[in-house]
Design an enzyme around this catalytic site. Structure first.
Site, PDB file in Angstrom:
ATOM      1  N   SER A 124      26.601 -63.703  48.718  1.00 43.68           N
ATOM      2  CA  SER A 124      25.291 -62.849  48.569  1.00 43.68           C
ATOM      3  C   SER A 124      25.368 -61.944  48.654  1.00 43.68           C
ATOM      4  O   SER A 124      23.766 -61.282  48.432  1.00 43.68           O
ATOM      5  CB  SER A 124      23.867 -63.924  49.247  1.00 43.68           C
ATOM      6  N   HIS A 145      26.433 -66.002  41.587  1.00 41.69           N
ATOM      7  CA  HIS A 145      25.364 -66.053  42.817  1.00 41.69           C
ATOM      8  C   HIS A 145      24.212 -66.820  42.445  1.00 41.69           C
ATOM      9  O   HIS A 145      23.818 -66.520  41.388  1.00 41.69           O
ATOM     10  CB  HIS A 145      25.179 -64.166  43.128  1.00 41.69           C
ATOM     11  N   GLU A 157      23.110 -64.781  39.200  1.00 41.79           N
ATOM     12  CA  GLU A 157      24.247 -63.767  38.661  1.00 41.79           C
ATOM     13  C   GLU A 157      25.004 -63.706  39.024  1.00 41.79           C
ATOM     14  O   GLU A 157      26.219 -63.941  39.305  1.00 41.79           O
ATOM     15  CB  GLU A 157      23.067 -62.821  40.177  1.00 41.79           C
ATOM     16  N   ASN A 195      18.498 -59.652  45.256  1.00 42.51           N
ATOM     17  CA  ASN A 195      18.227 -59.469  46.951  1.00 42.51           C
ATOM     18  C   ASN A 195      17.793 -57.966  47.312  1.00 42.51           C
ATOM     19  O   ASN A 195      17.408 -57.535  48.249  1.00 42.51           O
ATOM     20  CB  ASN A 195      18.693 -59.491  47.889  1.00 42.51           C
TER      21      ASN A 195
HETATM   22  P1  NAD Z   1      27.661 -73.465  55.020  1.00 38.45           P
HETATM   23  O1  NAD Z   1      27.714 -72.600  56.079  1.00 38.45           O
HETATM   24  O2  NAD Z   1      26.532 -73.800  54.790  1.00 38.45           O
HETATM   25  O3  NAD Z   1      28.353 -74.349  54.485  1.00 38.45           O
HETATM   26  C1  NAD Z   1      30.091 -73.092  54.376  1.00 38.45           C
HETATM   27  C2  NAD Z   1      31.137 -74.066  54.483  1.00 38.45           C
HETATM   28  O4  NAD Z   1      32.529 -73.059  54.242  1.00 38.45           O
HETATM   29  C3  NAD Z   1      31.330 -75.194  55.794  1.00 38.45           C
HETATM   30  O5  NAD Z   1      31.134 -76.339  55.331  1.00 38.45           O
HETATM   31  C4  NAD Z   1      32.642 -74.028  56.550  1.00 38.45           C
HETATM   32  O6  NAD Z   1      33.525 -75.282  57.123  1.00 38.45           O
HETATM   33  C5  NAD Z   1      33.585 -73.821  55.021  1.00 38.45           C
HETATM   34  N1  NAD Z   1      34.726 -72.655  55.652  1.00 38.45           N
HETATM   35  C6  NAD Z   1      34.500 -71.917  56.269  1.00 38.45           C
HETATM   36  N2  NAD Z   1      35.752 -70.403  55.661  1.00 38.45           N
HETATM   37  C7  NAD Z   1      35.727 -71.436  55.043  1.00 38.45           C
HETATM   38  C8  NAD Z   1      38.002 -71.306  54.443  1.00 38.45           C
HETATM   39  N3  NAD Z   1      38.807 -70.136  54.600  1.00 38.45           N
HETATM   40  N4  NAD Z   1      37.773 -72.358  53.662  1.00 38.45           N
HETATM   41  C9  NAD Z   1      37.379 -73.223  53.364  1.00 38.45           C
HETATM   42  N5  NAD Z   1      35.981 -73.353  53.676  1.00 38.45           N
HETATM   43  C10 NAD Z   1      35.351 -72.636  54.917  1.00 38.45           C
HETATM   44  O7  NAD Z   1      27.802 -71.866  54.116  1.00 38.45           O
HETATM   45  P2  NAD Z   1      26.657 -71.701  52.843  1.00 38.45           P
HETATM   46  O8  NAD Z   1      25.047 -71.741  53.161  1.00 38.45           O
HETATM   47  O9  NAD Z   1      27.119 -72.719  51.586  1.00 38.45           O
HETATM   48  O10 NAD Z   1      26.628 -70.633  52.606  1.00 38.45           O
HETATM   49  C11 NAD Z   1      28.093 -69.922  51.690  1.00 38.45           C
HETATM   50  C12 NAD Z   1      28.465 -69.068  50.914  1.00 38.45           C
HETATM   51  O11 NAD Z   1      27.025 -69.092  49.790  1.00 38.45           O
HETATM   52  C13 NAD Z   1      28.056 -67.691  51.422  1.00 38.45           C
HETATM   53  O12 NAD Z   1      28.613 -66.748  51.420  1.00 38.45           O
HETATM   54  C14 NAD Z   1      26.407 -67.219  51.144  1.00 38.45           C
HETATM   55  O13 NAD Z   1      26.805 -65.319  51.491  1.00 38.45           O
HETATM   56  C15 NAD Z   1      26.770 -68.000  50.142  1.00 38.45           C
HETATM   57  N6  NAD Z   1      25.231 -68.189  49.572  1.00 38.45           N
HETATM   58  C16 NAD Z   1      24.617 -68.321  50.448  1.00 38.45           C
HETATM   59  C17 NAD Z   1      23.061 -68.982  49.920  1.00 38.45           C
HETATM   60  C18 NAD Z   1      21.917 -69.879  51.115  1.00 38.45           C
HETATM   61  O14 NAD Z   1      21.047 -69.709  51.227  1.00 38.45           O
HETATM   62  N7  NAD Z   1      22.329 -70.648  51.691  1.00 38.45           N
HETATM   63  C19 NAD Z   1      22.467 -68.674  49.311  1.00 38.45           C
HETATM   64  C20 NAD Z   1      23.169 -67.702  48.086  1.00 38.45           C
HETATM   65  C21 NAD Z   1      24.278 -67.395  48.140  1.00 38.45           C
END
Ligand code: NAD
Length: 503
Positions: A124, A145, A157, A195
């Protein structure tokens, strides 16, 4: 090499957290076989189990057919090692938001997957160009995204870095459509589209709070009346001030500390104090109670024998004319819009404060009121009275404004009040994004409506207003506050020139 992705393409989702699980759900329901991987032992299997429960729940509610659920679940495999995903033609990465971790993962994946595989990141805030740096095939990496919750939010996106092949971005664009989403192309720049353009929605309210222009519940009510589903304060409380502050900081830093994006001390104090919003029980409001009641609406009686003139043409002037029960005249060629009541004036804001206008015109009893987009005159509308005004006009101005069918809310005499100021800054930010090639005007409108549920897109607001009007608000803000924050986008300046020549 063909970049078409079909339902036969097996999709690897890496990271089985909130986003990864949602992406796996959407891909599987669209017919793809999905491999789900997470670094934490058992996390992918647990996410798969949870997904099964979610989908079963949707089947019970009749939102999904039971056999579609069964088929989708049969297509999802929780894998224990990335080796098991060699046959995947697309990877969507949703791991921790960390550049080094993402780079290392994609370097490992491109060695594992076929040359034709597309590498998509759900980051993001990290530059897609930066994630691609060090890859053998940086042209295969693109941003995809999604918004949270993935199954419900329509926007994707599609973010191109400097090296992204246009055919790869187009393939992800087409795939997003096939998954029932609305994709929008974006260039990899800080905050991408949503954003970035959304920053002023929070920032202008935080600036108004800093100078005590109005309490949070009044600002929220005014922006809800403009069609926003939630006001900025209640929305920041919901998002969490820590998260919202972090995004603002990251956009600010990524823009080399451009004052346009400067974070707010009001919010930092709340983060430092643990007032994070709903999740900590207290933000702008205390929960579960939420926002306090609004101040009572003004109820002064209108002077029946007043000499009334309706100034200007268009929606507001017509609405006043339709609502007046006493005789009035019209000044259609006036250079302002609103009501003249005896020697007093109630003007639609053009950016100048009531005090500025009183000083410039010598009219002591002067008030300005806020803009509402569209023609629905209802809900809270900000009104500010010049410092020098009489007590009688201070009481009368809101009562005359209430003729429109709105609930007047007294706020401090600041340039562009609440809604006009916020919309002008949203339009300006969107104009700059288009000016810099981040997205198209249509893309910006779709992104803001679908990514953050805005009632209209910035360019739709602009088409119901005009560039000169938006620039007037920005100029008044800039005159008052100085600095870079309210500088006008070159795109808007050109649009105003074009409008002038066309008129
Ligand atoms: P989250 O913490 O819920 O999940 C991330 C997962 O990735 C965890 O289960 C973790 O164990 C795993 N992980 C970490 N490093 C790893 C690796 N090297 N290999 C494999 N697995 C790994 O996070 P999330 O909220 O799902 O966010 C994930 C991504 O999506 C981030 O880049 C975040 O910026 C992006 N994002 C999040 C949102 C939101 O609202 N939460 C919205 C859009 C984008």
């Amino acid at each position: 090499m063909s970049d078409s992705l079909s339902a036969d393409t097996r999709v690897l989702v890496v990271g089985a957290g909130i986003m990864g699980a949602g992406i796996a759900q959407v891909a599987a329901l669209a017919g793809h076989r999905v491999a789900l991987f997470d670094l934490r032992d058992g996390a992918a299997a647990a996410a798969r189990d949870k997904l099964a429960q979610t989908l079963d729940g949707l089947a019970v509610k009749g939102k999904l057919a039971p056999d579609a659920v069964q088929a989708a679940m049969a297509r999802i495999t929780a894998i224990g090692a990335l080796d098991e995903a060699r046959d995947c033609g697309l990877v969507v990465e949703a791991i921790v938001e960390n550049l080094d971790a993402k780079r290392a993962l994609f370097q490992q994946l491109e060695a594992l997957l076929g040359e034709g595989a597309i590498l998509a990141t759900n980051t993001s805030s990290i530059s897609v160009t930066a994630i691609a740096n060090g890859l053998q095939r940086p042209e295969r990496l693109v941003g995809m995204h999604f918004f949270n919750p993935v199954p419900l939010m329509k926007l994707v996106e599609v973010v191109s870095g400097l090296r992204t092949d246009a055919a790869v971005a187009d393939a992800i664009f087409a795939l997003s459509k096939a998954w029932g989403k609305v994709p929008v192309h974006a260039k990899s720049t800080p905050g991408f589209i949503v954003n970035r353009i959304a920053r002023p929605y929070y920032a202008e309210t935080l600036a108004l709070l800093q100078e005590q222009a109005a309490p949070p519940e009044v600002l929220d009510a005014c922006l809800r009346a403009a069609g926003f589903r939630m006001g900025p304060c209640e929305l920041m409380d919901l998002i969490g001030h820590d998260t919202n502050f972090a995004v603002t900081n990251s956009v600010y830093a990524a823009n080399f500390y451009d004052k346009r994006y400067v974070p707010s001390g009001v919010q930092r104090e709340m983060v430092d104090g643990g007032l994070l919003g709903r999740k900590s029980g207290r933000g702008f409001y205390a929960y579960p109670a939420g926002a306090p009641a609004l101040p009572a609406a003004a109820s002064a009686a209108l002077a029946a024998d007043a000499q009334v003139v309706v100034h200007g043409v268009g929606g507001v002037a017509d609405a006043f004319a339709a609502a007046l029960s006493q005789p009035f005249t019209r000044a259609a060629d006036s250079d302002w819009t609103g009501l003249e009541v005896n020697d007093a004036q109630l003007r639609l804001t053009d950016g100048a404060t009531a005090g500025d206008l009183a000083a410039a015109t010598g009219v002591r009893d002067l008030a300005v009121f806020d803009r509402l987009p569209g023609t629905a005159w209802q809900g809270s509308l900000a009104v500010a009275v010049a410092d020098a005004a009489s007590d009688a006009w201070r009481a009368q101005a809101p009562a005359w404004l209430a003729l429109l069918g709105v609930q007047p809310q007294a706020v401090a005499d600041t340039p562009g009040l609440v809604v006009a100021r916020t919309l002008a800054m949203l339009v300006n930010e969107a104009a700059d994004a288009v000016h810099q090639g981040v997205c198209s005007p249509e893309g910006a409108d779709a992104a803001m409506k679908l990514g953050v549920n805005y009632p209209a897109g910035p360019f739709e607001w602009l088409s119901g207003w005009d560039a000169a009007g938006v620039l007037g608000i920005l100029a008044a803000l800039d005159d008052t506050y100085r600095g870079e924050r309210y500088r006008a986008s070159p795109w808007l300046l050109r649009r105003a020139q074009r409008d002038l020549i066309a008129s």
